[in-house]
Motif scaffolding. Structure first.
Motif, PDB file in Angstrom:
ATOM      1  N   GLY A 144       0.856  -1.235   0.055  1.00 19.82           N
ATOM      2  CA  GLY A 144       0.041   0.042  -0.058  1.00 19.82           C
ATOM      3  C   GLY A 144       0.659   1.270  -0.084  1.00 19.82           C
ATOM      4  O   GLY A 144       0.356   2.170   0.133  1.00 19.82           O
ATOM      5  N   SER A 145       2.137   1.026  -0.121  1.00 18.65           N
ATOM      6  CA  SER A 145       3.110   2.321  -0.331  1.00 18.65           C
ATOM      7  C   SER A 145       4.073   2.046  -1.359  1.00 18.65           C
ATOM      8  O   SER A 145       4.591   0.936  -1.382  1.00 18.65           O
ATOM      9  N   PHE A 146       4.528   2.876  -2.040  1.00 17.33           N
ATOM     10  CA  PHE A 146       5.378   2.675  -3.476  1.00 17.33           C
ATOM     11  C   PHE A 146       6.267   3.813  -3.288  1.00 17.33           C
ATOM     12  O   PHE A 146       5.743   4.857  -3.181  1.00 17.33           O
ATOM     13  N   ALA A 149       7.042   8.846  -1.451  1.00 14.96           N
ATOM     14  CA  ALA A 149       6.330   7.550  -1.459  1.00 14.96           C
ATOM     15  C   ALA A 149       4.730   8.079  -1.708  1.00 14.96           C
ATOM     16  O   ALA A 149       4.276   9.046  -1.141  1.00 14.96           O
ATOM     17  N   VAL A 150       4.215   7.255  -2.489  1.00 21.04           N
ATOM     18  CA  VAL A 150       2.620   7.239  -2.600  1.00 21.04           C
ATOM     19  C   VAL A 150       1.861   5.989  -1.899  1.00 21.04           C
ATOM     20  O   VAL A 150       2.438   5.011  -1.894  1.00 21.04           O
ATOM     21  N   SER A 151       0.805   6.447  -1.102  1.00 21.34           N
ATOM     22  CA  SER A 151       0.512   5.429  -0.529  1.00 21.34           C
ATOM     23  C   SER A 151      -1.188   5.403  -0.367  1.00 21.34           C
ATOM     24  O   SER A 151      -1.777   6.723  -0.691  1.00 21.34           O
ATOM     25  N   VAL A 152      -1.855   4.315  -0.444  1.00 14.02           N
ATOM     26  CA  VAL A 152      -3.149   4.204  -0.408  1.00 14.02           C
ATOM     27  C   VAL A 152      -3.625   3.055   0.764  1.00 14.02           C
ATOM     28  O   VAL A 152      -2.887   2.180   0.964  1.00 14.02           O
ATOM     29  N   SER A 210      -4.367  -4.959   1.229  1.00 15.61           N
ATOM     30  CA  SER A 210      -3.257  -4.303   1.042  1.00 15.61           C
ATOM     31  C   SER A 210      -2.570  -4.725  -0.237  1.00 15.61           C
ATOM     32  O   SER A 210      -2.049  -3.722  -1.079  1.00 15.61           O
ATOM     33  N   SER A 211      -2.898  -5.613  -0.841  1.00 15.39           N
ATOM     34  CA  SER A 211      -2.394  -6.093  -2.282  1.00 15.39           C
ATOM     35  C   SER A 211      -3.332  -5.169  -3.023  1.00 15.39           C
ATOM     36  O   SER A 211      -2.730  -4.712  -4.361  1.00 15.39           O
TER      37      SER A 211
END
Length: 155
Positions: free
Chosen positions: A113-115, A127-130, A135-136
């Motif tokens: 959930g974060s990249f 970082a971009v997070s959702v 989580s996948s």
């Protein structure tokens, strides 16, 4: 290395920006937000550098917990310079419990959930997070958004 780890590492190698500024953060965050809204997802979307939020959106149905999860997920991507999904998969494969030994505290969530936002020739800058889905699914929403953003920028 597992196929999952290979796939996650390949995503990080492919999804690299030529530059990343506030305009890029707005465009990427808006793209992910629009995709989440179209799918009816109750999620939070966050793009940050250490100490500075670049983009934030909260869609209907999000809870206060997602705000905490966004920060904790981003902390992992920024510290490890890998996606949370990759860190989780690598550590699971190595049998590492990130919370044993006290070196990772409650400020971190080792999960998808974060990249990391990586700029060519520079490294990880944000970082971009959702948060709000499994989580996948959070991870997949980010990857699809970054991929579409970079493809459009390349045209």
């Amino acid at each position: 290395m597992s196929t999952l780890i290979d796939t996650l590492a390949q995503q990080e190698e492919e999804l690299v920006f030529d530059s990343f500024d506030l305009e890029q953060a707005w465009l990427l965050g808006t793209r992910i937000t629009q995709a989440a809204r179209a799918a009816g997802h109750a999620v939070g979307i966050d793009i940050r550098r250490p100490g500075f939020t670049l983009f934030r959106a909260a869609l209907p149905g999000i809870t206060a917990d997602q705000d905490v999860w966004l920060a904790r997920k981003a902390a992992v991507a920024l510290r490890m310079e890998k996606s949370g999904a990759r860190v989780e998969a690598e550590w699971r494969e190595m049998g590492i419990d990130p919370f044993t030994g006290g070196w990772l505290g409650e400020d971190y969530a080792v999960t998808g959930g974060s990249f990391p936002i990586r700029v060519r020739g520079v490294g990880v800058v944000a970082a971009v997070s959702v948060s709000g889905l499994a989580s996948s699914e959070d991870h997949d929403l980010i990857v699809a958004g970054i991929r579409a953003h970079l493809e459009e920028a390349a045209r």
